[in-house]
Write a protein that holds these residues in place. Sequence first.
Motif, PDB file in Angstrom:
ATOM      1  N   LEU A 180      -3.512   2.953  -2.975  1.00 36.31           N
ATOM      2  CA  LEU A 180      -3.550   1.498  -3.032  1.00 36.31           C
ATOM      3  C   LEU A 180      -4.676   1.077  -3.967  1.00 36.31           C
ATOM      4  CD1 LEU A 180      -3.321   1.041   0.808  1.00 36.31           C
ATOM      5  CD2 LEU A 180      -1.509   0.374  -0.779  1.00 36.31           C
ATOM      6  N   GLY A 181      -4.473  -0.013  -4.708  1.00 36.73           N
ATOM      7  CA  GLY A 181      -5.503  -0.405  -5.652  1.00 36.73           C
ATOM      8  C   GLY A 181      -5.513  -1.889  -5.954  1.00 36.73           C
ATOM      9  N   ALA A 211      -4.144  -3.368   1.098  1.00 40.78           N
ATOM     10  CA  ALA A 211      -5.129  -3.933   0.176  1.00 40.78           C
ATOM     11  C   ALA A 211      -4.935  -5.441   0.125  1.00 40.78           C
ATOM     12  CB  ALA A 211      -4.975  -3.327  -1.221  1.00 40.78           C
ATOM     13  N   VAL A 212      -6.048  -6.152   0.034  1.00 42.94           N
ATOM     14  CA  VAL A 212      -6.042  -7.614   0.049  1.00 42.94           C
ATOM     15  C   VAL A 212      -6.988  -8.124  -1.027  1.00 42.94           C
ATOM     16  CG1 VAL A 212      -6.478  -9.698   1.420  1.00 42.94           C
ATOM     17  CG2 VAL A 212      -5.669  -7.606   2.554  1.00 42.94           C
ATOM     18  N   ALA A 213      -6.528  -9.091  -1.809  1.00 41.53           N
ATOM     19  CA  ALA A 213      -7.419  -9.831  -2.707  1.00 41.53           C
ATOM     20  C   ALA A 213      -7.567 -11.241  -2.154  1.00 41.53           C
ATOM     21  CB  ALA A 213      -6.863  -9.872  -4.117  1.00 41.53           C
ATOM     22  N   SER A 214      -8.799 -11.625  -1.847  1.00 43.35           N
ATOM     23  CA  SER A 214      -9.107 -12.969  -1.343  1.00 43.35           C
ATOM     24  C   SER A 214      -9.855 -13.703  -2.443  1.00 43.35           C
ATOM     25  CB  SER A 214      -9.952 -12.872  -0.067  1.00 43.35           C
ATOM     26  OG  SER A 214     -10.404 -14.145   0.342  1.00 43.35           O
ATOM     27  N   GLN A 215      -9.254 -14.764  -3.002  1.00 40.33           N
ATOM     28  CA  GLN A 215      -9.824 -15.386  -4.184  1.00 40.33           C
ATOM     29  C   GLN A 215      -9.696 -16.905  -4.137  1.00 40.33           C
ATOM     30  OE1 GLN A 215      -7.273 -12.826  -6.580  1.00 40.33           O
ATOM     31  NE2 GLN A 215      -6.165 -14.597  -7.363  1.00 40.33           N
ATOM     32  N   ASN A 216      -9.828 -17.559  -5.290  1.00 39.17           N
ATOM     33  CA  ASN A 216      -9.940 -18.997  -5.447  1.00 39.17           C
ATOM     34  C   ASN A 216     -11.311 -19.411  -4.918  1.00 39.17           C
ATOM     35  OD1 ASN A 216      -8.635 -21.478  -6.403  1.00 39.17           O
ATOM     36  ND2 ASN A 216      -8.796 -22.135  -4.281  1.00 39.17           N
ATOM     37  N   ILE A 217     -11.418 -20.260  -3.904  1.00 35.46           N
ATOM     38  CA  ILE A 217     -12.704 -20.533  -3.262  1.00 35.46           C
ATOM     39  C   ILE A 217     -12.797 -19.516  -2.137  1.00 35.46           C
ATOM     40  CG2 ILE A 217     -14.122 -22.231  -2.075  1.00 35.46           C
ATOM     41  CD1 ILE A 217     -12.633 -24.381  -3.630  1.00 35.46           C
ATOM     42  N   MET A 265     -10.421 -19.560 -11.781  1.00 37.28           N
ATOM     43  CA  MET A 265     -11.622 -18.770 -11.621  1.00 37.28           C
ATOM     44  C   MET A 265     -11.350 -17.277 -11.542  1.00 37.28           C
ATOM     45  SD  MET A 265     -13.652 -21.148  -8.873  1.00 37.28           S
ATOM     46  CE  MET A 265     -14.840 -19.861  -8.480  1.00 37.28           C
ATOM     47  N   THR A 266     -10.069 -16.898 -11.195  1.00 35.39           N
ATOM     48  CA  THR A 266      -9.814 -15.478 -10.921  1.00 35.39           C
ATOM     49  C   THR A 266      -8.355 -15.142 -11.172  1.00 35.39           C
ATOM     50  OG1 THR A 266     -11.461 -15.599  -9.156  1.00 35.39           O
ATOM     51  CG2 THR A 266     -10.045 -13.670  -9.171  1.00 35.39           C
ATOM     52  N   PHE A 267      -8.100 -13.922 -11.671  1.00 40.13           N
ATOM     53  CA  PHE A 267      -6.738 -13.387 -11.645  1.00 40.13           C
ATOM     54  C   PHE A 267      -6.805 -11.906 -11.296  1.00 40.13           C
ATOM     55  CE2 PHE A 267      -8.221 -13.220 -15.987  1.00 40.13           C
ATOM     56  CZ  PHE A 267      -7.692 -12.062 -16.555  1.00 40.13           C
ATOM     57  N   SER A 268      -5.774 -11.445 -10.593  1.00 36.18           N
ATOM     58  CA  SER A 268      -5.837 -10.104 -10.024  1.00 36.18           C
ATOM     59  C   SER A 268      -4.453  -9.529  -9.820  1.00 36.18           C
ATOM     60  CB  SER A 268      -6.563 -10.142  -8.666  1.00 36.18           C
ATOM     61  OG  SER A 268      -5.816 -10.910  -7.729  1.00 36.18           O
ATOM     62  N   VAL A 269      -4.425  -8.207  -9.624  1.00 37.48           N
ATOM     63  CA  VAL A 269      -3.205  -7.508  -9.249  1.00 37.48           C
ATOM     64  C   VAL A 269      -3.544  -6.521  -8.141  1.00 37.48           C
ATOM     65  CG1 VAL A 269      -3.522  -5.821 -11.129  1.00 37.48           C
ATOM     66  CG2 VAL A 269      -1.267  -6.100 -10.071  1.00 37.48           C
ATOM     67  N   VAL A 270      -2.704  -6.513  -7.126  1.00 34.57           N
ATOM     68  CA  VAL A 270      -2.842  -5.641  -5.960  1.00 34.57           C
ATOM     69  C   VAL A 270      -1.596  -4.772  -5.933  1.00 34.57           C
ATOM     70  CG1 VAL A 270      -3.061  -5.588  -3.448  1.00 34.57           C
ATOM     71  CG2 VAL A 270      -4.122  -7.435  -4.757  1.00 34.57           C
ATOM     72  N   ALA A 271      -1.757  -3.449  -5.770  1.00 35.60           N
ATOM     73  CA  ALA A 271      -0.598  -2.591  -5.960  1.00 35.60           C
ATOM     74  C   ALA A 271      -0.686  -1.293  -5.180  1.00 35.60           C
ATOM     75  CB  ALA A 271      -0.415  -2.289  -7.447  1.00 35.60           C
ATOM     76  N   ARG A 272       0.459  -0.609  -5.136  1.00 36.87           N
ATOM     77  CA  ARG A 272       0.592   0.698  -4.492  1.00 36.87           C
ATOM     78  C   ARG A 272       1.305   1.641  -5.446  1.00 36.87           C
ATOM     79  NH1 ARG A 272       4.912   3.103  -1.777  1.00 36.87           N
ATOM     80  NH2 ARG A 272       4.330   4.646  -0.180  1.00 36.87           N
ATOM     81  N   CYS A 273       0.894   2.903  -5.432  1.00 38.50           N
ATOM     82  CA  CYS A 273       1.603   3.936  -6.185  1.00 38.50           C
ATOM     83  C   CYS A 273       2.649   4.548  -5.271  1.00 38.50           C
ATOM     84  CB  CYS A 273       0.632   5.002  -6.673  1.00 38.50           C
ATOM     85  SG  CYS A 273       1.458   6.395  -7.501  1.00 38.50           S
ATOM     86  N   ALA A 274       3.912   4.448  -5.647  1.00 46.69           N
ATOM     87  CA  ALA A 274       4.991   4.962  -4.805  1.00 46.69           C
ATOM     88  C   ALA A 274       4.954   6.477  -4.692  1.00 46.69           C
ATOM     89  CB  ALA A 274       6.337   4.506  -5.368  1.00 46.69           C
ATOM     90  N   GLU A 275       4.383   7.173  -5.684  1.00 43.91           N
ATOM     91  CA  GLU A 275       4.359   8.636  -5.664  1.00 43.91           C
ATOM     92  C   GLU A 275       3.232   9.179  -4.787  1.00 43.91           C
ATOM     93  OE1 GLU A 275       4.233  10.192  -9.599  1.00 43.91           O
ATOM     94  OE2 GLU A 275       6.119   9.242 -10.212  1.00 43.91           O
ATOM     95  N   THR A 276       2.062   8.571  -4.858  1.00 46.30           N
ATOM     96  CA  THR A 276       0.893   9.112  -4.155  1.00 46.30           C
ATOM     97  C   THR A 276       0.537   8.340  -2.889  1.00 46.30           C
ATOM     98  OG1 THR A 276      -0.673   7.726  -5.376  1.00 46.30           O
ATOM     99  CG2 THR A 276      -0.065   9.849  -6.367  1.00 46.30           C
TER     100      THR A 276
END
Length: 225
Positions: free
Chosen positions: A15-16, A39-45, A1-12
């Motif tokens: 968070l995204g 940052a948190v992605a809560s997915q699936n059900i 149902m979902t796919f995602s990416v959670v990340a941080r920029c090491a320079e600045t």
Amino acid sequence: MTFSVVARCAETGQLGIAISSSSIAVGARCPWLRPGVGAVASQNITLPSLGPQILDLLEQGMTPSEAVAAVFAGQDHRDYRQVTVIDRLGRTAHFSGAQTLGLHAALSGEQCVAAGNMLANPGVIAAMVGAFENASGHLADRLLAAMHAGQALGGEAGPVHSAALVVVDDLLWPIVNLRVDWADAEPIGALDQLWQAYRGQLQDYLDRALHPHIAPGYAVPGDDR
């Protein structure tokens, strides 16, 4: 149902999250970010409250792994949840319960973690992590590169209809908060178009909020600056 990416920029330190789903308005339920915290992605059900709960624990000093373990220790339905986390230091954690739907995966990389369920291809998540790690530019560009890479390998097994992109910096509000709540086809492409339109105005909107006396005009009737 979902796919995602959670990340941080090491320079600045930004968070995204970028996320897409077959469900409507994925951006209303699944991405949770707190400037200077994580940052948190809560997915699936999806259980939306997992996002704020994990962020609260990160803010109290827990690592992502500790925060995930603490939250799920009190959850009766944890087997139905899939969660990814990154904190302000770039540390990551992920959890996929036993009832996560279909072909699913989660993988941490350098300053990122990606996850998905009901995937079309077992390589989708690894491709997303690799694309993020090898991309350059604004954090939003790198997040979208990851999403395009995942979609190129099939993304979700069925058609996706919504997508979202959120980035926080050191302000109380997101500096990027873009959503495609429903598209019959290619919501990730539509989200990318939104970002390309917004990126040139991003600093203007920050200036309007922080320095209204020197901010650029709105170029609309009635604004004679």
